[in-house]
Design an enzyme around this catalytic site. Sequence first.
Site, PDB file in Angstrom:
ATOM      1  N   LYS A 201       1.160  -1.418   0.590  1.00  9.31           N
ATOM      2  CA  LYS A 201       0.649  -0.250   0.066  1.00  9.31           C
ATOM      3  C   LYS A 201       1.154   0.943  -0.170  1.00  9.31           C
ATOM      4  O   LYS A 201       1.790   1.221   0.697  1.00  9.31           O
ATOM      5  CB  LYS A 201      -0.908  -0.322   1.458  1.00  9.31           C
ATOM      6  N   HIS A 269      -7.880 -13.295   2.257  1.00  6.65           N
ATOM      7  CA  HIS A 269      -7.229 -12.519   3.067  1.00  6.65           C
ATOM      8  C   HIS A 269      -6.687 -13.353   4.172  1.00  6.65           C
ATOM      9  O   HIS A 269      -6.069 -12.780   4.773  1.00  6.65           O
ATOM     10  CB  HIS A 269      -7.930 -10.976   3.286  1.00  6.65           C
ATOM     11  N   ARG A 272      -3.645 -14.524   5.038  1.00 12.01           N
ATOM     12  CA  ARG A 272      -2.325 -13.785   4.994  1.00 12.01           C
ATOM     13  C   ARG A 272      -2.727 -13.568   7.056  1.00 12.01           C
ATOM     14  O   ARG A 272      -1.646 -13.456   7.997  1.00 12.01           O
ATOM     15  CB  ARG A 272      -2.943 -12.000   4.554  1.00 12.01           C
TER      16      ARG A 272
END
Length: 323
Positions: A201, A269, A272
């Site tokens: 990000k 996700h 993760r």
Amino acid sequence: MSALAQAAAPNTFDEVVLSAPDLLSERALWLEYLAGEKRMAEKTIDAYERDLRQFLLFQIHYLGRPAQLTDVADLKPSEVRAFLARRRKDGAGARTLGRGLAGLRSFIRYLEKKGLASSAGVGSMRAPKQAKTLPKPVSADQALQLSHARSQLAEEPWIAARDAAMLSLLYGCGLRISEALGLRREDFRDSSATSLRITGKGGKTRIVPLLPVVHEAVAAYLRLCPYSPLENEPLFRGAKGGVLRPEIVQKAVRALRGALGLPQSATPHALRHSFATHLLSAGADLRSIQELLGHASLSTTQIYTQVDSEHLLSVFKKAHPRA
């Protein structure tokens, strides 16, 4: 249309009625500042742009006319509270309201740096209290099931290998889907590489270890893939040779968890989250996990200590003399 593109199109209906030219000009410069100097992710910039646009549209009703730069130069807390109340009435939740306040605060502080506004009003406002949601990792066995080549459901062997490689990267390296999809052929040029450089990000880069089993999963995909991406092209390809999209990965995992009898929380996700939780369970320190995940703040990583409470209690019982 991205926030920057929208800001550069002043002839659209929204732009005409949104606010006065002086405020529109500063808004466009602020968006460029977020992308250039702050290097924010495009999705974050888009969200901030929407939040500010909603506030400026609210100002039209609040003031009875489009806002000018002088109208936001010294915003009062009462104006901000009225805006948040309006958004809450329209159905916005605490998380959305908090981000809306963050976007407005960012714009006003940008103006303050240029001597055009004071942030005292927005700075005194507290974000709405948000309910804490804990990550929902899957167990180590479930994560291995999801990422194993033999578990994949795709009929085409190369697509099954692609899905296995993608999920292996999510669990083995703790990547976001966007980060894995951003990998290029050149990232795997060296067959003996033991690490990957990941762009996360805001364009921030980090180094993550590359496990041999993950490297082999990617190599197996490349051997079977009928398409040959160039060195600087995205590694993962769709069924027709285009760039693989996140929703295809999510759809494959939905089908896979149904076939394996896994809970709905077993998402890409979640792998993760599982990466972080399983490292913490094995004794990894939070600072290291923060670096591996690419979190800007340690407080973001600390949420995994709540997920791993069972492990912490076990450590306490073993270590405390009176346990």
